[in-house]
Design a protein around this motif. Structure first.
Motif, short mmCIF file in Angstrom:
data_model
loop_
_atom_site.label_atom_id
_atom_site.label_comp_id
_atom_site.label_asym_id
_atom_site.label_seq_id
_atom_site.Cartn_x
_atom_site.Cartn_y
_atom_site.Cartn_z
N CYS A 1 -6.32 0.02 87.84
CA CYS A 1 -6.17 0.05 89.29
C CYS A 1 -6.23 -1.39 89.79
CB CYS A 1 -7.23 0.90 89.96
SG CYS A 1 -8.88 0.21 89.95
N ASN A 2 -5.63 -1.61 90.95
CA ASN A 2 -5.69 -2.92 91.55
C ASN A 2 -5.10 -2.85 92.96
OD1 ASN A 2 -6.06 -5.77 91.77
ND2 ASN A 2 -5.60 -5.97 89.57
N VAL A 3 -5.20 -3.94 93.67
CA VAL A 3 -4.55 -4.03 94.97
C VAL A 3 -3.04 -4.11 94.74
CG1 VAL A 3 -6.53 -5.14 96.04
CG2 VAL A 3 -4.77 -6.55 94.95
N ILE A 4 -2.30 -3.93 95.81
CA ILE A 4 -0.85 -4.00 95.72
C ILE A 4 -0.38 -5.45 95.86
CG2 ILE A 4 1.32 -3.28 96.76
CD1 ILE A 4 -0.18 -1.11 95.19
N ARG A 5 -1.04 -6.20 96.72
CA ARG A 5 -0.65 -7.59 96.96
C ARG A 5 -1.82 -8.51 96.65
NH1 ARG A 5 2.39 -6.94 102.83
NH2 ARG A 5 4.10 -5.63 102.11
N GLY A 6 -1.51 -9.68 96.13
CA GLY A 6 -2.53 -10.70 95.92
C GLY A 6 -3.42 -10.45 94.72
N ILE A 7 -2.85 -9.89 93.64
CA ILE A 7 -3.65 -9.63 92.45
C ILE A 7 -4.10 -10.95 91.82
CG2 ILE A 7 -3.59 -8.73 90.10
CD1 ILE A 7 -1.68 -6.57 91.11
N THR A 8 -5.39 -11.05 91.55
CA THR A 8 -5.93 -12.26 90.94
C THR A 8 -6.53 -12.00 89.58
OG1 THR A 8 -8.03 -11.95 92.07
CG2 THR A 8 -6.40 -13.33 93.18
N SER A 9 -6.93 -10.77 89.31
CA SER A 9 -7.50 -10.44 88.00
C SER A 9 -7.37 -8.94 87.79
CB SER A 9 -8.96 -10.88 87.92
OG SER A 9 -9.74 -10.18 88.88
N TRP A 10 -7.66 -8.52 86.54
CA TRP A 10 -7.55 -7.11 86.19
C TRP A 10 -8.87 -6.62 85.57
CZ3 TRP A 10 -3.23 -4.23 87.27
CH2 TRP A 10 -2.08 -4.94 87.66
N GLY A 11 -9.11 -5.34 85.71
CA GLY A 11 -10.24 -4.73 85.03
C GLY A 11 -9.88 -4.47 83.57
N GLN A 12 -10.75 -3.75 82.88
CA GLN A 12 -10.52 -3.50 81.46
C GLN A 12 -9.54 -2.36 81.23
OE1 GLN A 12 -13.05 -2.23 83.09
NE2 GLN A 12 -13.10 -0.09 82.44
N GLY A 13 -9.29 -1.56 82.24
CA GLY A 13 -8.39 -0.43 82.10
C GLY A 13 -9.03 0.74 81.37
N THR A 14 -8.33 1.85 81.36
CA THR A 14 -8.80 3.04 80.64
C THR A 14 -7.62 3.63 79.87
OG1 THR A 14 -10.03 5.12 80.84
CG2 THR A 14 -8.46 4.61 82.61
N GLN A 15 -7.84 3.92 78.60
CA GLN A 15 -6.76 4.38 77.72
C GLN A 15 -6.49 5.87 77.94
OE1 GLN A 15 -4.85 2.67 75.18
NE2 GLN A 15 -3.69 4.60 75.27
N VAL A 16 -5.23 6.19 78.13
CA VAL A 16 -4.78 7.57 78.20
C VAL A 16 -3.81 7.80 77.06
CG1 VAL A 16 -3.44 9.25 79.52
CG2 VAL A 16 -5.10 7.78 80.69
N THR A 17 -4.12 8.79 76.23
CA THR A 17 -3.26 9.12 75.10
C THR A 17 -2.88 10.59 75.19
OG1 THR A 17 -4.36 7.47 73.71
CG2 THR A 17 -3.01 9.12 72.60
N VAL A 18 -1.59 10.85 75.21
CA VAL A 18 -1.09 12.22 75.31
C VAL A 18 -0.37 12.57 74.02
CG1 VAL A 18 0.27 13.85 76.66
CG2 VAL A 18 -0.80 11.89 77.80
N SER A 19 -0.88 13.55 73.33
CA SER A 19 -0.29 13.95 72.06
C SER A 19 0.73 15.06 72.28
CB SER A 19 -1.37 14.44 71.10
OG SER A 19 -2.02 15.58 71.62
N SER A 20 1.74 15.08 71.43
CA SER A 20 2.82 16.07 71.58
C SER A 20 2.50 17.33 70.80
CB SER A 20 4.14 15.49 71.09
OG SER A 20 4.02 15.05 69.76
#
Length: 114
Positions: A95-114
């Motif tokens: 997640c982040n702002v739409i404008r003026g991004i200066t840094s990012w978080g670590q994120g979260t992994q989503v894995t979808v198996s078939s």
């Protein structure tokens, strides 16, 4: 310093659902449109959903009708409800702002198996 802490990812079968959360610092949340982005291996990061401070939402065509973005202004938190997941949704979600991004978080992994 910007605080962005994503959570809620995991492994799910195709057709399943996941609910992501992003805790943010009030200083960035209160006055900014927020978005959920994702980055799959070997691909560029893309914006998949956005929500304005007034609650107006927009979605990428690839997730329209399946994902829902929302925000809780009291908790400085933005959410992404993901339904009918597909293997092509596999990515790290940020997640982040739409404008003026200066840094990012670590994120979260989503894995979808078939």
């Amino acid at each position: 310093q910007v605080q962005l802490v994503e959570s809620g990812g995991g492994l799910v079968q195709a057709g399943g659902s996941l609910a992501l959360s992003c805790a943010t610092s009030g200083s960035i949340f209160r006055f900014n449109a927020m978005g959920w982005y994702r980055q799959a291996p070997g691909k560029q990061r893309e914006l998949v959903a956005r929500i304005t401070t007034a609650g107006t939402t927009n979605y990428a065509d690839s997730v329209k009708g399946r994902f829902t973005i929302s925000r809780d202004n009291a908790k400085n938190t933005v959410y992404l409800q993901m339904n009918s997941l597909k293997p092509e949704d596999t990515a790290v979600y940020y997640c982040n702002v739409i404008r003026g991004i200066t840094s990012w978080g670590q994120g979260t992994q989503v894995t979808v198996s078939s």
